[in-house]
Design a protein around this motif. Sequence first.
Motif, PDB file in Angstrom:
ATOM      1  N   UNK A   1       0.832  -1.195   0.000  1.00  0.00           N
ATOM      2  CA  UNK A   1       0.000   0.000   0.000  1.00  0.00           C
ATOM      3  C   UNK A   1       0.871   1.250   0.000  1.00  0.00           C
ATOM      4  N   UNK A   2       0.529   2.209  -0.874  1.00  0.00           N
ATOM      5  CA  UNK A   2       1.253   3.473  -0.971  1.00  0.00           C
ATOM      6  C   UNK A   2       0.283   4.621  -0.741  1.00  0.00           C
ATOM      7  N   UNK A   3       0.741   5.619  -0.014  1.00  0.00           N
ATOM      8  CA  UNK A   3      -0.090   6.789   0.230  1.00  0.00           C
ATOM      9  C   UNK A   3       0.004   7.774  -0.930  1.00  0.00           C
ATOM     10  N   UNK A   4       1.195   7.940  -1.498  1.00  0.00           N
ATOM     11  CA  UNK A   4       1.410   8.876  -2.607  1.00  0.00           C
ATOM     12  C   UNK A   4       1.810   8.113  -3.865  1.00  0.00           C
ATOM     13  N   UNK A   5       1.192   8.442  -4.993  1.00  0.00           N
ATOM     14  CA  UNK A   5       1.517   7.749  -6.240  1.00  0.00           C
ATOM     15  C   UNK A   5       2.945   8.017  -6.687  1.00  0.00           C
ATOM     16  N   UNK A   6       3.513   9.145  -6.274  1.00  0.00           N
ATOM     17  CA  UNK A   6       4.896   9.457  -6.650  1.00  0.00           C
ATOM     18  C   UNK A   6       5.869   8.414  -6.112  1.00  0.00           C
ATOM     19  N   UNK A   7       5.485   7.747  -5.009  1.00  0.00           N
ATOM     20  CA  UNK A   7       6.370   6.743  -4.419  1.00  0.00           C
ATOM     21  C   UNK A   7       6.453   5.467  -5.254  1.00  0.00           C
ATOM     22  N   UNK A   8       5.587   5.334  -6.246  1.00  0.00           N
ATOM     23  CA  UNK A   8       5.689   4.201  -7.164  1.00  0.00           C
ATOM     24  C   UNK A   8       6.853   4.375  -8.125  1.00  0.00           C
ATOM     25  N   UNK A   9       7.253   5.630  -8.321  1.00  0.00           N
ATOM     26  CA  UNK A   9       8.423   5.987  -9.130  1.00  0.00           C
ATOM     27  C   UNK A   9       8.318   5.490 -10.568  1.00  0.00           C
ATOM     28  N   UNK A  10       7.178   5.834 -11.194  1.00  0.00           N
ATOM     29  CA  UNK A  10       7.071   5.692 -12.640  1.00  0.00           C
ATOM     30  C   UNK A  10       7.742   6.907 -13.266  1.00  0.00           C
ATOM     31  N   UNK A  11       8.257   6.751 -14.476  1.00  0.00           N
ATOM     32  CA  UNK A  11       9.094   7.808 -15.051  1.00  0.00           C
ATOM     33  C   UNK A  11       8.345   9.123 -15.206  1.00  0.00           C
TER      34      UNK A  11
END
Length: 463
Positions: A396-406
């Motif tokens: 689970x991630x709170x911020x989508x930026x933490x998925x680190x897609x380009x």
Amino acid sequence: MKKSIKFIVLISSLLGIASCSKDSDDPTVPPTTKTETLPNSITTDRTLDAGTSYLIDGQLFVKNNAVLTIPAGTVISFVKHDEASNKGALIITQGAKLMVNGTVNKPVVFTSAEKNKAPGDWGALIILGKAPTNIGTGNVEGLAVSDDTKFGGNVSDDNSGSINFLRLEYCGGINPDGEEEWTIDKASGLCLESVGSGTIIDYVMVSNSKDDGYQFVGGTANITHLIAYNNGDDDFDFDYGFTGKMQYLISYRTQLTSNHALRANALESYNDAVPTANAPLTRPIISNMTIIGPQGMETTKTNLNQGVYIRKGTRFVFQNSIIAEYPQGALMTCPRTRPPLLQNNGSEFKYNLVQSDNADRTFSYDTGSDPAGFTGIIADAGTKDFALNNVNHNELFIASADLKLTNMYSANGPNLTLQTSSPAMTGANFEGPNFSSFFNVVPYRGAVGTSNWAVASNWAVWK
């Protein structure tokens, strides 16, 4: 005499240059075209000409076991009609075949004939096969009942042809505004009904549909590399006993482009209308999907809903995938689909990375399975604990930026490749009987690794 010889040589050289340009994959070279309106029925094998622009006015049926072959670079435009019953459609009937031979530089394109194109200008590409459903046989919703709209049978490996590098745009016009979501949808986008595993489908994009992007009604088709972009209702819709396998799928929205749907999801799965336990149960097996909703938090409630909504008795396997930026949650079940998931009775949700605009409802529960019993959608702590345990391995991630897609939201189309530090670079798992065949075993999660097969191109048009 010498002047004549020079003139002949010059003309021959120019003709040679023109010939080379026409046969190249250079997208900047405009083809020489003429226009032809196709008939409403094709009953013998036919191959179209990439040098001709084709129109379909109304519904075209390919039948009598005929094969329609469409070469790379062909454009087929559908005449706009306001009445749903007259919306344009290409229907491949049972026993007939469609061969779409596009390339990344020269895709086959189905589009609106309007100068100012809009979602819903035409209806659907509909392929009808003889593979099993859980209702036996049926007829395409939204079209007149006849032998030409029939689907269903018992031929699991039925072959309806092959599709490579096809783009469908501005379709989805058969469903009305305010449609009843508790019944099966009318045909929209790429509509596969009882299509068998002998059919090959690879690299298809459906964009700007007013309704669903892809519909899978029964059947056993195994499919790779699909993109759904800015469609108005569900991007991927499964019904009536679909049991195929799918890998490398993208559902992507920059906005909600239609407000005619009651609830629009990236993926929705449905068994049948009652629902029943009739076999085969709808059970898509999906790996390496990336689901991205519009950037930022909703400030006003829209009809955009869930990343994945599992309802009406369906089973599902969803693995090695990414869900992010949906306003109402990443995964939602209902009273008929929550118990099979939590009891490991035919459903699995494993090794996924999930995020939602509403963190408390990343995992949610639709408390009623029909309008009469509906009391609301609530946060589902039980499913959350189950999904995040050390058996299912979801994160689970709170911020989508933490998925680190380009680059999730580039103006020229998203770049969904993974940064080297992305948590999706590793962690995929293909163990177990669900993944013993068909799937390409890769280490990463999501639809795109470090090589961007969905990059903006002649085929993948992100606008």
